[in-house]
Design a protein around this motif. Structure first.
Motif, short mmCIF file in Angstrom:
data_model
loop_
_atom_site.label_atom_id
_atom_site.label_comp_id
_atom_site.label_asym_id
_atom_site.label_seq_id
_atom_site.Cartn_x
_atom_site.Cartn_y
_atom_site.Cartn_z
N VAL A 217 0.84 -1.20 0.00
CA VAL A 217 0.00 0.00 0.00
C VAL A 217 0.88 1.26 0.00
O VAL A 217 0.59 2.24 -0.69
N GLN A 218 1.98 1.23 0.74
CA GLN A 218 2.91 2.36 0.71
C GLN A 218 3.50 2.53 -0.69
O GLN A 218 3.68 3.66 -1.16
N ALA A 219 3.78 1.43 -1.35
CA ALA A 219 4.33 1.49 -2.71
C ALA A 219 3.31 2.12 -3.66
O ALA A 219 3.68 2.83 -4.61
N LEU A 220 2.04 1.88 -3.40
CA LEU A 220 0.99 2.50 -4.21
C LEU A 220 0.99 4.01 -3.96
O LEU A 220 0.94 4.82 -4.89
N LYS A 221 1.08 4.36 -2.71
CA LYS A 221 1.08 5.78 -2.32
C LYS A 221 2.24 6.52 -2.98
O LYS A 221 2.09 7.65 -3.43
N THR A 222 3.39 5.88 -3.06
CA THR A 222 4.55 6.56 -3.62
C THR A 222 4.70 6.32 -5.13
O THR A 222 5.72 6.69 -5.71
N GLY A 223 3.72 5.69 -5.72
CA GLY A 223 3.70 5.57 -7.17
C GLY A 223 4.55 4.44 -7.74
O GLY A 223 4.75 4.35 -8.94
N LYS A 224 5.03 3.56 -6.90
CA LYS A 224 5.83 2.43 -7.41
C LYS A 224 4.96 1.35 -8.03
O LYS A 224 5.44 0.58 -8.86
N VAL A 225 3.74 1.24 -7.57
CA VAL A 225 2.81 0.29 -8.19
C VAL A 225 1.54 1.05 -8.57
O VAL A 225 1.27 2.13 -8.04
N ASP A 226 0.76 0.47 -9.48
CA ASP A 226 -0.46 1.13 -9.94
C ASP A 226 -1.69 0.75 -9.13
O ASP A 226 -2.70 1.45 -9.15
N CYS A 227 -1.63 -0.39 -8.49
CA CYS A 227 -2.75 -0.81 -7.65
C CYS A 227 -2.25 -1.92 -6.73
O CYS A 227 -1.14 -2.43 -6.90
N VAL A 228 -3.08 -2.25 -5.75
CA VAL A 228 -2.76 -3.35 -4.83
C VAL A 228 -3.96 -4.29 -4.82
O VAL A 228 -5.10 -3.84 -4.72
N VAL A 229 -3.69 -5.58 -4.95
CA VAL A 229 -4.76 -6.57 -4.83
C VAL A 229 -4.59 -7.28 -3.50
O VAL A 229 -3.54 -7.86 -3.22
N ILE A 230 -5.61 -7.18 -2.66
CA ILE A 230 -5.51 -7.69 -1.29
C ILE A 230 -6.91 -7.93 -0.74
O ILE A 230 -7.90 -7.46 -1.30
N ASP A 231 -6.99 -8.62 0.38
CA ASP A 231 -8.26 -8.94 1.01
C ASP A 231 -8.98 -7.66 1.49
O ASP A 231 -8.34 -6.71 1.92
N ASN A 232 -10.31 -7.70 1.42
CA ASN A 232 -11.09 -6.48 1.65
C ASN A 232 -10.94 -5.87 3.04
O ASN A 232 -10.86 -4.65 3.17
#
Ligand code: ARG
Length: 296
Positions: A217-232
């Motif tokens: 999720v931090q990587a998403l915040k900093t733009g390293k990934v485009d999305c995160v797939v994880i449990d709800n």
């Protein structure tokens, strides 16, 4: 429209792919409000489940099962998965910790919780170092080859977290022709397994694997990934803590959570499974879940 085949194979009973219109509850963040201390979870390593009738000794022999450590139920988990298991100070708390404490109580065992990487849990179970893996763990056919799963005690949904201004607006965008997203996941979780099959192996993007969901999720915040797939449920609590993120309304897949146990220790398996069935039947499990997850 391509429904990812691996998904359908993996969990044939699931019908909730993109069709699912249920609104994710952005407000259902329970991780901060559940500081109500739990007699068992909050004592973590040594939560004291009642002792068996100590007169005639040993619960193990009485019930015909043996445990990794005598007199204890050793639970393997990865305490980075709120509200199922997470750290509160130096204690491991959450739904799974409380369920394990309730099971241990029924069996006259003391609960011990061992925190480890998610992908070490199966090995801890197989090698007999831990008695039960309780980690919001999804039942999958591959894992069923390795371990015995108890009856399921909860449902999980794989969801997609994006930034608020993301071009990804639906889970189907991830499978679209020509897609090339970088997807963050927790290593060896079903989010990793499904996206690897459905996206990476099809040349529709790449997967960045993190040891913790929160790191993805931090990587998403900093733009390293485009999305995160994880449990709800962890998704809700991570999104509540990091500004500028949201959960897509379309869901990836619905799954069943169960406790993982060794295929070799059938007496303990029977005892734990029966205890869990009783706790499901008498409403204990539901009340534990309700304590952490706001009603939909
Ligand atoms: N439900 C997913 C799976 O079984 C993720 C579980 C992650 N659990 C954890 N405690 N980190 O693969």
């Amino acid at each position: 429209m391509k429904k990812p085949i691996a998904l359908l194979l993996a969990l044939a009973m699931t019908v909730s792919l993109a069709a699912c219109g249920s609104t994710p509850e952005e407000s259902g963040t329970s991780s901060d409000s559940n500081a109500t201390s739990q007699e068992s979870g909050s004592e973590n390593q040594e939560s004291d489940a009642s002792t068996p009738d100590s007169d005639s000794g040993d619960a193990d022999n009485q019930d015909g099962f043996t445990t990794a450590v005598e007199g204890k139920l050793t639970m393997a988990t990865n305490a980075a998965f709120p509200p199922y298991e997470y750290m509160e100070g130096s204690n491991i708390v959450g739904i799974d910790a409380e369920i394990a404490a309730a099971i241990a109580g029924k069996l006259g065992l003391e609960l011990q919780i061992d925190d480890m990487e998610f992908d070490s849990i199966t090995e801890a179970i197989k090698s007999g170092k831990a008695d039960v893996g309780l980690a919001g763990m999804t039942v999958t056919p591959d894992r069923q080859e390795e371990v015995n799963f108890t009856v399921s005690y909860a449902t999980g949904v794989q969801v997609v977290i994006v930034t608020e201004d993301s071009a990804i607006t639906s889970v189907d965008d991830l499978f679209a022709e020509g897609a090339s997203h970088v997807i963050g996941v927790q290593r060896n979780t079903t989010g990793d397994i499904y996206t690897t099959d459905d996206i990476e192996k099809k040349g529709l993007g790449s997967i960045d694997r993190y040891s913790k969901g929160a790191d993805a999720v931090q990587a998403l915040k900093t733009g390293k990934v485009d999305c995160v797939v994880i449990d709800n449920e962890p998704a809700k609590s991570f999104v509540a803590e990091v500004e500028g993120l949201k959960i897509l309304e379309t869901e990836y897949i619905t799954e069943d959570y169960a406790a993982a146990m060794s295929k070799d220790n059938t007496a303990l398996y029977e005892a734990v499974n029966t205890a869990l069935e009783e706790l499901l039947a008498d409403g204990t499990i539901q009340s534990i879940i309700d304590k952490y997850i706001a009603a939909e």
